[in-house]
Design a protein around this motif. Structure first.
Motif, mmCIF file in Angstrom:
data_model
loop_
_atom_site.group_PDB
_atom_site.id
_atom_site.type_symbol
_atom_site.label_atom_id
_atom_site.label_comp_id
_atom_site.label_asym_id
_atom_site.label_seq_id
_atom_site.Cartn_x
_atom_site.Cartn_y
_atom_site.Cartn_z
ATOM 1 N N ASP A 121 36.625 38.170 33.600
ATOM 2 C CA ASP A 121 37.948 38.649 33.983
ATOM 3 C C ASP A 121 38.759 37.576 34.693
ATOM 4 O OD1 ASP A 121 37.029 42.093 34.767
ATOM 5 O OD2 ASP A 121 37.619 41.122 32.899
ATOM 6 N N TYR A 122 38.085 36.630 35.326
ATOM 7 C CA TYR A 122 38.789 35.605 36.096
ATOM 8 C C TYR A 122 39.313 34.513 35.177
ATOM 9 C CZ TYR A 122 36.897 37.827 40.244
ATOM 10 O OH TYR A 122 36.600 38.733 41.215
ATOM 11 N N PRO A 123 40.613 34.263 35.193
ATOM 12 C CA PRO A 123 41.171 33.236 34.308
ATOM 13 C C PRO A 123 40.743 31.816 34.679
ATOM 14 C CG PRO A 123 42.870 34.131 35.762
ATOM 15 C CD PRO A 123 41.656 34.993 35.930
ATOM 16 N N TRP A 124 40.332 31.631 35.940
ATOM 17 C CA TRP A 124 39.826 30.314 36.381
ATOM 18 C C TRP A 124 38.357 30.445 36.726
ATOM 19 C CZ3 TRP A 124 39.031 28.642 41.850
ATOM 20 C CH2 TRP A 124 38.698 27.281 41.961
ATOM 21 N N LYS A 125 37.555 29.598 36.107
ATOM 22 C CA LYS A 125 36.126 29.560 36.414
ATOM 23 C C LYS A 125 35.798 28.152 36.878
ATOM 24 C CE LYS A 125 35.377 32.864 32.698
ATOM 25 N NZ LYS A 125 36.782 32.846 32.293
ATOM 26 N N PRO A 126 35.701 27.938 38.210
ATOM 27 C CA PRO A 126 35.444 26.581 38.705
ATOM 28 C C PRO A 126 34.173 25.994 38.104
ATOM 29 C CG PRO A 126 35.111 28.232 40.440
ATOM 30 C CD PRO A 126 35.754 28.932 39.295
ATOM 31 N N ASP A 127 34.266 24.760 37.621
ATOM 32 C CA ASP A 127 33.119 24.138 36.956
ATOM 33 C C ASP A 127 32.424 23.094 37.824
ATOM 34 O OD1 ASP A 127 34.948 22.065 36.933
ATOM 35 O OD2 ASP A 127 35.257 22.113 34.757
ATOM 36 N N SER A 164 30.564 31.904 51.315
ATOM 37 C CA SER A 164 29.407 32.570 50.724
ATOM 38 C C SER A 164 29.822 33.724 49.819
ATOM 39 C CB SER A 164 28.482 33.074 51.837
ATOM 40 O OG SER A 164 27.384 33.769 51.308
ATOM 41 N N GLU A 165 30.816 34.491 50.257
ATOM 42 C CA GLU A 165 31.278 35.629 49.466
ATOM 43 C C GLU A 165 31.965 35.169 48.176
ATOM 44 O OE1 GLU A 165 31.027 39.448 51.172
ATOM 45 O OE2 GLU A 165 29.490 37.964 50.703
ATOM 46 N N LEU A 166 32.801 34.130 48.265
ATOM 47 C CA LEU A 166 33.475 33.622 47.075
ATOM 48 C C LEU A 166 32.482 32.981 46.107
ATOM 49 C CD1 LEU A 166 36.697 32.051 48.636
ATOM 50 C CD2 LEU A 166 36.529 34.164 47.293
ATOM 51 N N GLU A 167 31.485 32.326 46.675
ATOM 52 C CA GLU A 167 30.442 31.712 45.855
ATOM 53 C C GLU A 167 29.719 32.773 45.016
ATOM 54 O OE1 GLU A 167 26.407 29.483 47.113
ATOM 55 O OE2 GLU A 167 28.256 28.473 47.753
ATOM 56 N N ALA A 168 29.415 33.902 45.650
ATOM 57 C CA ALA A 168 28.740 34.989 44.939
ATOM 58 C C ALA A 168 29.627 35.582 43.855
ATOM 59 C CB ALA A 168 28.325 36.074 45.935
ATOM 60 N N GLU A 169 30.924 35.628 44.113
ATOM 61 C CA GLU A 169 31.844 36.257 43.170
ATOM 62 C C GLU A 169 32.227 35.339 42.004
ATOM 63 O OE1 GLU A 169 34.095 39.340 41.570
ATOM 64 O OE2 GLU A 169 32.578 39.344 43.145
ATOM 65 N N LEU A 170 32.497 34.070 42.306
ATOM 66 C CA LEU A 170 32.986 33.142 41.283
ATOM 67 C C LEU A 170 31.881 32.271 40.681
ATOM 68 C CD1 LEU A 170 36.390 32.090 42.902
ATOM 69 C CD2 LEU A 170 35.999 33.694 41.029
ATOM 70 N N LYS A 171 30.639 32.491 41.156
ATOM 71 C CA LYS A 171 29.456 31.824 40.573
ATOM 72 C C LYS A 171 29.558 30.301 40.619
ATOM 73 C CE LYS A 171 28.427 36.041 39.548
ATOM 74 N NZ LYS A 171 27.630 36.811 40.526
ATOM 75 N N GLN A 172 30.069 29.793 41.736
ATOM 76 C CA GLN A 172 30.156 28.355 41.937
ATOM 77 C C GLN A 172 30.026 28.061 43.428
ATOM 78 O OE1 GLN A 172 29.639 25.071 41.498
ATOM 79 N NE2 GLN A 172 30.659 25.363 39.504
ATOM 80 N N LYS A 173 29.503 26.909 43.789
ATOM 81 C CA LYS A 173 29.338 26.531 45.188
ATOM 82 C C LYS A 173 30.688 26.392 45.883
ATOM 83 C CE LYS A 173 24.862 25.800 46.022
ATOM 84 N NZ LYS A 173 24.153 26.410 47.155
#
Length: 337
Positions: free
Chosen positions: A25-31, A55-64
C-alpha cells in the motif's frame, strides 16, 4: 491431501496475500536505512522519543531507521545537517518544534516551521526540579531566592532555545527574577548536573527527570502547566499558575521532520505510516503515560498550527529578553495573545 490441509493451506495463502497487499500500500518503500538525526546528546527527551518512533517506523516500513546523535549549538548543527541532506526521504531531524521554529529569530539557522514536513509523536511538559539536598521545599522558595538580589541561583538547561531555557525566560518575564544560566549539550546532562549537585536546580522537560524523581535524586518543584501534573510513581506536581497565575503555558511538541521538497511518494508514505502505526502505537502511549507526556500523533498542517502557538510565545520571549537577532514580527510571528 485432506480437506483440512487444503483449507489450512488456502487460509495461509490468503493471509499472506493480504499481508503482501498491505505491505504494498505504501507508494515509497525505502531500499536502504533511513537516518534520524537527533541534534542533542543521547538519553534526553528527543533521543528517547526518536528511538521509539524509529523502531515503530522500522516495523511498519520494513527498513532500518537509524538514530544518530549530533549535539551542539542548541540543536542547530544536527538540524542544519538534515536541512542540507538530499531531499529524498532518507534523512530526518528530530527535536522540539519550538526549537526549529525559532532558530531564525536567534540568528542560528535560516529556517522556520514552514520549511519542514512535520510529524509529531508527543507533547512534553517543562518542569523545574531541585537537587535532593537543595534548600527549596517548593517553587515558592526557589522563586524567593531568585528575587532576593543575592548571588543568582544556578539553573542547568540544555542550552539556548531549549525547553528548559524557554521556561526560565518565561518565568523571568512574568516575575522579574534573576538566575544564572548553566548550559549543557542536552537535557540528560543538564539533569545529571542537578542530581550531582553541580547546580542546585534544573529546568528541562519532565520526561527527562522522571527516573531521578522516582529515585528521590531530584525534588520536582513545578511544571509549566495550568493544571497539576501527576507523575506515575511519584504523585502530583503543582502548576506554575499556583505562583504566577497569568503566565501562559502552551505545550511543546516533539517529533521528526524533513525539509519541504520531498518526493510525493515519500511524503504520502510517511503520512500513511503515521496515521496507521504511530497514531496507534502502544509503546508511545505507555511512554507518554509513564513520563507525564501527552500522546500527540499529528502531522502536516495541523502539526504546524498547533506547534506555532509555542513558537510565538518563545520567539517573543527571546526578543523581549534581548536574545533575538531578528524581530519575530518581520518573520510573520505575532505575539501570543
Amino acid at each position: 491431501m485432506s480437506s483440512f490441509f487444503r483449507w489450512a493451506g488456502a487460509a495461509i495463502a490468503a493471509a499472506l496475500s493480504i499481508h503482501a497487499a498491505q505491505a504494498q500500500d505504501y507508494p515509497w518503500k525505502p531500499d536502504r536505512p533511513v537516518t534520524i538525526i537527533v541534534p542533542w546528546a543521547a538519553g534526553g527527551s528527543t533521543d528517547q522519543m526518536a528511538r521509539i518512533v524509529a523502531s515503530e517506523l522500522e516495523a511498519e516500513l520494513k527498513q532500518k531507521f537509524v538514530v544518530v546523535n549530533q549535539p551542539g549549538a542548541s540543536g542547530s548543527i544536527g538540524t542544519k545537517n538534515a536541512m542540507e541532506a538530499a531531499k529524498d526521504g532518507y534523512t530526518w531531524a528530530a527535536g522540539a518544534a519550538s526549537d526549529v521554529g525559532t532558530y531564525r529569530v536567534l540568528g542560528m539557522l535560516d529556517t522556520g516551521l514552514q520549511d519542514w514536513n512535520l510529524f509529531f509523536a508527543v507533547a512534553n511538559v517543562s518542569a523545574i526540579s531541585a537537587n535532593a539536598n537543595a534548600p527549596y521545599k517548593d517553587f515558592g522558595d526557589l522563586l524567593a531566592a531568585m528575587k532576593s538580589g543575592g548571588t543568582p541561583v544556578a539553573v542547568s538547561t540544555a542550552g539556548l532555545s531549549s525547553a528548559g531555557h524557554n521556561m526560565m525566560e518565561s518565568i523571568k518575564a512574568a516575575s522579574g527574577i534573576n538566575y544564572r544560566h548553566v548550559t549543557y549539550d542536552g537535557g540528560n546532562p543538564a539533569v545529571i548536573a542537578a542530581v550531582s549537585g553541580e547546580v542546585p536546580a534544573v529546568s528541562q522537560l519532565l520526561v527527562e527527570m522522571t527516573e531521578m524523581i522516582r529515585g528521590k535524586r531530584l525534588k520536582p518543584l513545578v511544571v509549566l502547566s495550568e493544571q497539576p501534573v501527576t507523575l506515575e510513581g511519584y504523585g502530583e506536581i503543582p502548576p506554575i499558575t499556583k505562583w504566577l497565575p497569568n503566565m501562559a503555558a502552551p505545550v511543546n511538541y516533539f517529533g521528526i521532520w524533513a525539509p519541504k521538497g520531498l518526493p510525493e511518494p515519500v511524503l504520502k508514505s510517511m503520512q500513511m505510516a503515521w496515521d496507521k502505526k504511530i497514531a496507534n502505537s502502544d509503546v508511545l502511549k505507555r511512554y507518554a503515560a509513564q513520563r507525564s507526556a501527552i500522546f500527540a500523533p499529528i502531522h502536516s498542517q495541523k502539526a504546524h498550527d498547533e506547534a506555532f502557538k509555542m513558537v510565538r510565545q518563545t520567539a517573543w520571549l527571546y526578543f523581549d529578553g534581548g536574545k533575538a537577532k531578528v524581530s519575530p514580527d518581520t518573520l510573520g510571528i505575532e505575539r501570543l495573545k
